[in-house]
Motif scaffolding. Structure first.
Motif, mmCIF file in Angstrom:
data_model
loop_
_atom_site.group_PDB
_atom_site.id
_atom_site.type_symbol
_atom_site.label_atom_id
_atom_site.label_comp_id
_atom_site.label_asym_id
_atom_site.label_seq_id
_atom_site.Cartn_x
_atom_site.Cartn_y
_atom_site.Cartn_z
ATOM 1 N N LYS A 191 0.720 -0.970 -0.113
ATOM 2 C CA LYS A 191 -0.171 -0.007 -0.179
ATOM 3 C C LYS A 191 0.784 1.384 0.169
ATOM 4 O O LYS A 191 0.247 2.304 -0.020
ATOM 5 C CB LYS A 191 -1.065 -0.010 1.104
ATOM 6 N N GLU A 192 2.281 1.302 0.118
ATOM 7 C CA GLU A 192 3.010 2.189 -0.030
ATOM 8 C C GLU A 192 3.358 2.572 -1.391
ATOM 9 O O GLU A 192 3.307 2.125 -2.470
ATOM 10 C CB GLU A 192 4.260 1.962 0.821
ATOM 11 N N LYS A 193 3.930 4.045 -1.638
ATOM 12 C CA LYS A 193 4.346 4.532 -2.649
ATOM 13 C C LYS A 193 5.787 3.884 -3.100
ATOM 14 O O LYS A 193 6.730 4.066 -1.926
ATOM 15 C CB LYS A 193 4.456 6.057 -2.645
ATOM 16 N N LEU A 194 6.152 3.541 -4.145
ATOM 17 C CA LEU A 194 7.266 2.850 -4.379
ATOM 18 C C LEU A 194 8.004 4.033 -5.568
ATOM 19 O O LEU A 194 7.460 4.596 -6.290
ATOM 20 C CB LEU A 194 7.386 1.636 -5.123
ATOM 21 N N ILE A 195 9.305 4.542 -5.118
ATOM 22 C CA ILE A 195 10.141 5.182 -5.940
ATOM 23 C C ILE A 195 11.281 4.674 -6.638
ATOM 24 O O ILE A 195 12.186 4.298 -5.506
ATOM 25 C CB ILE A 195 10.567 6.669 -5.297
ATOM 26 N N ILE A 196 11.322 4.073 -7.640
ATOM 27 C CA ILE A 196 12.650 3.250 -8.370
ATOM 28 C C ILE A 196 13.306 4.154 -9.132
ATOM 29 O O ILE A 196 12.826 4.702 -10.170
ATOM 30 C CB ILE A 196 11.751 1.809 -8.810
ATOM 31 N N ILE A 197 14.672 4.276 -8.696
ATOM 32 C CA ILE A 197 15.394 5.090 -9.742
ATOM 33 C C ILE A 197 16.531 4.062 -10.278
ATOM 34 O O ILE A 197 17.333 3.499 -9.470
ATOM 35 C CB ILE A 197 16.161 6.146 -8.823
ATOM 36 N N ALA A 198 16.845 3.982 -11.374
ATOM 37 C CA ALA A 198 18.029 3.332 -12.068
ATOM 38 C C ALA A 198 18.823 4.190 -12.994
ATOM 39 O O ALA A 198 18.587 5.203 -13.340
ATOM 40 C CB ALA A 198 17.120 2.272 -13.344
ATOM 41 N N PHE A 199 20.278 3.737 -12.479
ATOM 42 C CA PHE A 199 21.220 4.504 -13.184
ATOM 43 C C PHE A 199 21.904 3.491 -14.318
ATOM 44 O O PHE A 199 22.263 2.547 -13.891
ATOM 45 C CB PHE A 199 22.246 4.784 -12.121
ATOM 46 N N GLY A 220 -0.163 0.759 -4.101
ATOM 47 C CA GLY A 220 0.057 2.157 -4.033
ATOM 48 C C GLY A 220 0.693 2.698 -5.358
ATOM 49 O O GLY A 220 0.847 1.793 -6.351
ATOM 50 N N GLU A 221 1.297 3.673 -5.451
ATOM 51 C CA GLU A 221 1.688 4.360 -6.781
ATOM 52 C C GLU A 221 3.092 3.894 -6.994
ATOM 53 O O GLU A 221 3.982 3.631 -5.864
ATOM 54 C CB GLU A 221 1.807 5.894 -6.868
ATOM 55 N N VAL A 222 3.382 3.455 -8.235
ATOM 56 C CA VAL A 222 4.801 2.943 -8.547
ATOM 57 C C VAL A 222 5.505 3.943 -9.581
ATOM 58 O O VAL A 222 4.928 4.126 -10.580
ATOM 59 C CB VAL A 222 4.835 1.592 -9.277
ATOM 60 N N TYR A 223 6.610 4.447 -9.069
ATOM 61 C CA TYR A 223 6.972 5.399 -10.050
ATOM 62 C C TYR A 223 8.596 4.959 -10.389
ATOM 63 O O TYR A 223 9.529 4.776 -9.505
ATOM 64 C CB TYR A 223 7.415 6.937 -9.300
ATOM 65 N N LEU A 224 8.896 4.796 -11.674
ATOM 66 C CA LEU A 224 10.190 4.582 -12.086
ATOM 67 C C LEU A 224 10.968 5.583 -12.735
ATOM 68 O O LEU A 224 10.411 6.105 -14.052
ATOM 69 C CB LEU A 224 10.088 3.223 -13.139
ATOM 70 N N TYR A 225 12.010 5.922 -12.410
ATOM 71 C CA TYR A 225 12.895 7.017 -13.027
ATOM 72 C C TYR A 225 14.140 6.448 -13.692
ATOM 73 O O TYR A 225 14.751 5.708 -12.895
ATOM 74 C CB TYR A 225 13.471 8.220 -12.123
ATOM 75 N N VAL A 226 14.544 6.272 -14.797
ATOM 76 C CA VAL A 226 15.649 5.658 -15.585
ATOM 77 C C VAL A 226 16.635 6.896 -16.091
ATOM 78 O O VAL A 226 16.305 7.655 -16.799
ATOM 79 C CB VAL A 226 15.030 4.921 -16.759
ATOM 80 N N GLY A 227 17.922 6.627 -15.553
ATOM 81 C CA GLY A 227 18.877 7.912 -16.052
ATOM 82 C C GLY A 227 20.020 6.903 -17.054
ATOM 83 O O GLY A 227 20.770 6.048 -16.511
ATOM 84 N N VAL A 228 19.952 7.522 -18.132
ATOM 85 C CA VAL A 228 21.122 7.035 -19.076
ATOM 86 C C VAL A 228 21.680 8.052 -19.861
ATOM 87 O O VAL A 228 20.953 9.438 -20.055
ATOM 88 C CB VAL A 228 20.216 6.082 -20.233
ATOM 89 N N ARG A 229 22.703 7.810 -20.451
ATOM 90 C CA ARG A 229 23.401 8.812 -21.340
ATOM 91 C C ARG A 229 22.760 9.228 -22.334
ATOM 92 O O ARG A 229 23.037 10.425 -23.149
ATOM 93 C CB ARG A 229 25.100 8.373 -21.536
ATOM 94 N N ASP A 230 22.100 8.468 -23.157
ATOM 95 C CA ASP A 230 21.686 8.680 -24.355
ATOM 96 C C ASP A 230 20.231 7.719 -24.776
ATOM 97 O O ASP A 230 20.286 6.624 -24.023
ATOM 98 C CB ASP A 230 22.449 8.735 -25.820
ATOM 99 N N GLU A 231 19.607 8.077 -25.857
ATOM 100 C CA GLU A 231 18.339 7.124 -25.864
ATOM 101 C C GLU A 231 18.849 5.897 -26.440
ATOM 102 O O GLU A 231 18.038 4.922 -26.315
ATOM 103 C CB GLU A 231 17.631 7.783 -26.939
ATOM 104 N N ALA A 288 7.275 6.861 1.515
ATOM 105 C CA ALA A 288 7.475 6.108 0.269
ATOM 106 C C ALA A 288 8.925 5.109 0.521
ATOM 107 O O ALA A 288 9.560 5.375 1.317
ATOM 108 C CB ALA A 288 7.814 6.600 -1.004
ATOM 109 N N HIS A 289 8.827 4.069 -0.216
ATOM 110 C CA HIS A 289 10.095 2.987 -0.383
ATOM 111 C C HIS A 289 10.867 3.468 -1.454
ATOM 112 O O HIS A 289 10.365 3.551 -2.760
ATOM 113 C CB HIS A 289 9.711 1.754 -0.337
ATOM 114 N N LEU A 290 12.152 3.681 -1.373
ATOM 115 C CA LEU A 290 13.132 4.238 -2.449
ATOM 116 C C LEU A 290 13.992 3.123 -2.580
ATOM 117 O O LEU A 290 15.026 2.694 -1.915
ATOM 118 C CB LEU A 290 13.906 5.549 -1.879
ATOM 119 N N PHE A 291 13.986 2.673 -4.073
ATOM 120 C CA PHE A 291 14.929 1.712 -4.519
ATOM 121 C C PHE A 291 16.147 2.350 -5.386
ATOM 122 O O PHE A 291 15.497 3.040 -6.384
ATOM 123 C CB PHE A 291 14.319 0.508 -5.446
ATOM 124 N N LEU A 292 17.206 2.069 -5.418
ATOM 125 C CA LEU A 292 18.182 2.729 -6.029
ATOM 126 C C LEU A 292 19.283 1.611 -6.595
ATOM 127 O O LEU A 292 19.500 0.695 -6.078
ATOM 128 C CB LEU A 292 19.052 3.417 -5.305
#
Length: 332
Positions: A191-199, A220-231, A288-292
């Protein structure tokens, strides 16, 4: 002379050395990778003497009961006695079922295990090839799938990744140890918000964590942020866009961190650092739970920033990729 023993052989050590450091200096062929107690490839079994508590940090209760220690975390002391671990004690046998190129530097590898192993996306396995060389990779699919899938990024001057990418063939035998690690989705987060960040190459395991949570009916809400150098590194982009259509509580954002902007921004693609964008949107929501996930440097930096800004340490789940850089040319 101050010594400890490995398989009955006397190993002289210096006062500040770990067991692993002493073994390396003496030219012993022990497997190791990160030297930080993360990968668990330098395990030995203690058969005499007394080790400090930290020597077993991060090991499962079953491994502790068998007196296994991480050589890189064990301070050498007089009269300690160890024996090498046989492969069959820790490793299961598997075979490469298929290989699929995902982009110019990433390959998907499916491994069929002789005996199924239960695991969670966010855990990792150690994979050992025929000559003993061992590296750690995370599964990106769910435990119930018949095959174990890993995504491998070919690293410049990387022995194991280059072998998997270029030379390992279908049917190739490979030994598998695990699962290891505790940074995975659990039912109590439902039931918690998940913030998932990928490098970077953390995209595969981040996708696995998100898809596992959604498949299990996460409320809960699930947010995924993905960081990459190019597309070109956004090899899961289309699949993640489709996931947004399938799950109303899932939001995906790709963040281009390189100096060259993408040819076409497209949907859910922007410029900037993924951790910065996530904190701007969520203001470090401490419930929220933060996944790195990804390379150690950005993961550890983000973890430190989150902690210094009051984020509860028990809500920060990190899976950092540690690399063995002992070559004349460091991998890029």
């Amino acid at each position: 002379m101050t010594v400890f023993y490995l398989d009955g052989q006397r190993i002289e050590f210096k006062p500040t050395e770990t067991v692993l450091d002493a073994l390396i200096r003496h030219g012993q062929g022990i497997n190791y990778s990160c030297k930080k107690g993360v990968c668990k490839t330098c395990l030995l079994q203690q058969v005499g003497g007394r080790v400090e508590v930290g020597a077993q940090r991060g090991l499962s209760s079953s491994l502790k009961q068998k007196h296994y220690i991480c050589a890189c975390q064990c301070r050498a002391s007089a009269d300690l006695q160890f024996k090498s671990i046989l492969e069959q004690d820790l490793f299961a046998l598997g075979n490469i079922e298929s290989k699929t190129l995902l982009n110019e530097s990433m390959v998907s590898i499916l491994i069929r295990l002789k005996q199924p192993i239960a695991y969670e996306p966010g855990q990792y396995f150690n994979f050992r090839r025929f000559d003993g060389l061992t590296r750690s990779y995370c599964p990106v699919n769910n435990s119930g799938d018949p095959l174990l899938e890993i995504h491998v990024k070919r690293k410049y001057n990387g022995q194991f990744s280059d072998w998997l990418y270029h030379r390992a063939g279908v049917g190739e035998p490979i030994l598998v140890q695990g699962p290891l690690g505790q940074s995975y989705y659990q039912e109590e987060y439902s039931k918690e918000k998940l913030i998932i960040i990928a490098f970077g190459s953390g995209l595969g395991v981040a996708y696995g964590v998100a898809s596992q949570a959604l498949a299990r009916g996460h409320q809960g809400e699930v947010y995924l942020y993905v960081g990459v150098r190019d597309e070109n590194e956004l090899y899961q982009h289309t699949k993640l866009l489709k996931m947004m259509l399938e799950y109303r509580n899932f939001t995906y954002q790709a963040c281009i961190t390189g100096q060259t902007p993408p040819r076409e921004m497209g949907r859910c693609v922007s410029l900037g650092d993924p951790f910065h964008q996530a904190t701007q949107v969520h203001k470090l929501d401490r419930q929220a739970h933060l996944f790195l996930c990804g390379d150690a440097k950005p993961v550890n930096h983000a973890r430190e920033l989150a902690f210094l800004n009051g984020y509860p340490v028990e809500h920060i789940h990190t899976l950092s990729f540690e690399y063995k850089d002992l070559r004349k040319r460091i991998r890029q």
